[in-house]
Design a protein around this motif. Structure first.
Motif, PDB file in Angstrom:
ATOM      1  N   VAL A 180      32.394  37.270  29.159  1.00 15.29           N
ATOM      2  CA  VAL A 180      31.932  38.687  29.385  1.00 15.29           C
ATOM      3  C   VAL A 180      31.194  39.283  28.277  1.00 15.29           C
ATOM      4  O   VAL A 180      30.296  40.252  28.721  1.00 15.29           O
ATOM      5  CB  VAL A 180      32.933  39.445  30.090  1.00 15.29           C
ATOM      6  N   LEU A 181      31.641  39.310  27.262  1.00 16.45           N
ATOM      7  CA  LEU A 181      31.265  40.100  26.099  1.00 16.45           C
ATOM      8  C   LEU A 181      29.746  39.645  26.113  1.00 16.45           C
ATOM      9  O   LEU A 181      28.966  40.310  25.720  1.00 16.45           O
ATOM     10  CB  LEU A 181      32.183  39.449  24.779  1.00 16.45           C
ATOM     11  N   ILE A 220      23.205  42.712  29.094  1.00 13.05           N
ATOM     12  CA  ILE A 220      23.267  43.950  29.998  1.00 13.05           C
ATOM     13  C   ILE A 220      22.400  45.053  29.301  1.00 13.05           C
ATOM     14  O   ILE A 220      21.676  45.602  29.742  1.00 13.05           O
ATOM     15  CB  ILE A 220      24.232  44.169  30.844  1.00 13.05           C
ATOM     16  N   ILE A 221      23.280  45.397  28.162  1.00 15.23           N
ATOM     17  CA  ILE A 221      22.967  46.501  27.314  1.00 15.23           C
ATOM     18  C   ILE A 221      21.336  46.434  26.644  1.00 15.23           C
ATOM     19  O   ILE A 221      20.499  47.493  26.833  1.00 15.23           O
ATOM     20  CB  ILE A 221      23.800  46.844  26.286  1.00 15.23           C
ATOM     21  N   ILE A 248      32.313  44.977  34.952  1.00 12.99           N
ATOM     22  CA  ILE A 248      32.539  45.161  33.334  1.00 12.99           C
ATOM     23  C   ILE A 248      33.463  46.289  33.266  1.00 12.99           C
ATOM     24  O   ILE A 248      34.534  46.700  32.606  1.00 12.99           O
ATOM     25  CB  ILE A 248      31.534  45.213  32.368  1.00 12.99           C
ATOM     26  N   THR A 249      33.023  47.527  34.152  1.00 15.55           N
ATOM     27  CA  THR A 249      34.098  48.664  34.164  1.00 15.55           C
ATOM     28  C   THR A 249      35.278  48.688  34.727  1.00 15.55           C
ATOM     29  O   THR A 249      36.225  49.025  34.302  1.00 15.55           O
ATOM     30  CB  THR A 249      33.128  49.685  34.707  1.00 15.55           C
ATOM     31  N   ALA A 308      27.688  41.152  28.678  1.00 19.00           N
ATOM     32  CA  ALA A 308      27.665  42.614  28.669  1.00 19.00           C
ATOM     33  C   ALA A 308      26.599  42.922  27.531  1.00 19.00           C
ATOM     34  O   ALA A 308      25.796  43.804  27.761  1.00 19.00           O
ATOM     35  CB  ALA A 308      29.085  43.222  28.083  1.00 19.00           C
ATOM     36  N   LYS A 309      26.703  42.122  26.563  1.00 18.26           N
ATOM     37  CA  LYS A 309      25.562  42.464  25.375  1.00 18.26           C
ATOM     38  C   LYS A 309      24.054  42.270  25.954  1.00 18.26           C
ATOM     39  O   LYS A 309      23.125  43.027  25.855  1.00 18.26           O
ATOM     40  CB  LYS A 309      25.723  41.258  24.258  1.00 18.26           C
ATOM     41  N   LYS A 324      27.611  46.183  35.516  1.00 14.61           N
ATOM     42  CA  LYS A 324      28.160  46.893  34.886  1.00 14.61           C
ATOM     43  C   LYS A 324      29.475  47.316  35.551  1.00 14.61           C
ATOM     44  O   LYS A 324      30.529  47.818  34.896  1.00 14.61           O
ATOM     45  CB  LYS A 324      27.294  48.100  34.502  1.00 14.61           C
ATOM     46  N   THR A 325      29.537  47.356  36.926  1.00  9.22           N
ATOM     47  CA  THR A 325      30.778  47.677  37.395  1.00  9.22           C
ATOM     48  C   THR A 325      31.770  46.668  37.389  1.00  9.22           C
ATOM     49  O   THR A 325      32.917  46.968  37.292  1.00  9.22           O
ATOM     50  CB  THR A 325      30.253  47.555  39.276  1.00  9.22           C
ATOM     51  N   LEU A 365      37.157  45.491  34.803  1.00 11.87           N
ATOM     52  CA  LEU A 365      37.647  44.859  33.473  1.00 11.87           C
ATOM     53  C   LEU A 365      38.113  45.903  32.492  1.00 11.87           C
ATOM     54  O   LEU A 365      39.317  45.781  32.206  1.00 11.87           O
ATOM     55  CB  LEU A 365      36.535  43.965  33.069  1.00 11.87           C
ATOM     56  N   PHE A 366      37.310  46.682  32.137  1.00 12.46           N
ATOM     57  CA  PHE A 366      37.770  47.871  31.262  1.00 12.46           C
ATOM     58  C   PHE A 366      39.099  48.645  31.589  1.00 12.46           C
ATOM     59  O   PHE A 366      39.871  48.582  30.708  1.00 12.46           O
ATOM     60  CB  PHE A 366      36.647  48.831  30.882  1.00 12.46           C
ATOM     61  N   GLU A 412      18.571  46.219  29.269  1.00 15.42           N
ATOM     62  CA  GLU A 412      18.543  47.548  30.092  1.00 15.42           C
ATOM     63  C   GLU A 412      18.407  47.178  31.501  1.00 15.42           C
ATOM     64  O   GLU A 412      17.744  47.782  32.179  1.00 15.42           O
ATOM     65  CB  GLU A 412      17.364  48.650  29.696  1.00 15.42           C
TER      66      GLU A 412
END
Lengths: 159, 159
Positions: free
Chosen positions: B109-110, B116-117, B149-150, B113-114, B146-147, B152-153, B120
């Motif tokens: 996931v890391l 995605i950021i 990942i949010t 996530a990278k 992002k949902t 998971l956060f 953009e």
């Protein structure tokens, strides 16, 4: 350089310390600059403002205080609904107070993340409350979004 | 019930174990169902599909394989650009392969996530590669956003 071994003499691991800190991170520490337009701005100009600032949500104000929120979804709905986007002001299509989920600088990112998921929104306005003649008003001082949280996830995991 | 005190006899804290696991969580473990339309679907019908499934990104296929991606931003652009959304197929306005950032089930996931950021975007298609006559094709088997990942956060922090 970060030590490779995570244990200190105290018995508290480096990871644990980081983890404990993550729970305490406040919204104000990772906030972004809010994108704000006046209620009277046309839908078209609000869309332009959204693209120029590359955000998914715009906050709408009147007299300096938060009155509404518009998302990309609202813009798509108004486009396919045949709204005259050059004439109609954003105040007509926005979600209006008090139906807006707010965040405050000193609340935890965890609490803000829960609000984002629960209310199915992409971002929250970070506000400061002012009371004028017994009525509550909110000044927009930032925004927190799924993007901020995804960035934070990378930061805490990528160690 | 989870023990309140985080230390075990091994000296390894509960938090640390969770934290170590977080780094290893794979995309496949938190993925969502992808929303997919054929290239020939009209822009209008694709928008309807986006609203019905409440997603921010739709994946476009042809012959069963990924050919493009459309986001809410693309839909807004095509609306304000005066596209006849009932006639124009989504294939015309989508971002086309190979300009699409992909994710795979077994990556972390890391790493997703990278991507995605860095690129953009709001979400990535999770794909399986197939090679047919020496050419690569990708079947869409999920999505990570992002949902996810949010969520998971919240899960890792809310303990």
């Amino acid at each position: 350089a970060r030590p490779k071994v995570g244990y200190f003499y105290t018995g508290k691991s480096e990871n644990q310390e980081i983890f404990d800190k993550v729970k305490e991170i406040k919204v104000g520490e990772i906030k972004s600059i809010p994108v704000v337009v006046d209620e009277k701005t046309s839908v078209y100009d609000s869309i332009v403002s959204m693209f120029l600032n590359d955000v998914g949500t715009i906050f709408v104000i009147s007299g300096g205080y938060l009155t509404g929120v518009v998302s990309r979804k609202d813009f798509i709905k108004s486009c396919i609904g045949g709204t005259d986007i050059n004439k109609v002001p954003v105040g007509i299509i926005m979600t209006r107070m008090p139906n807006i989920v707010l965040a405050f600088e000193d609340e935890t990112v965890l609490d803000a993340a829960k609000k984002i998921i629960e209310h199915e929104v992409d971002s929250l306005p970070i506000v400061e409350k002012e009371i004028i003649k017994g009525k509550e008003y909110f000044r927009v001082i930032g925004r927190i979004s799924k993007t901020n949280i995804t960035r934070l996830f990378i930061e805490i995991t990528n160690i």
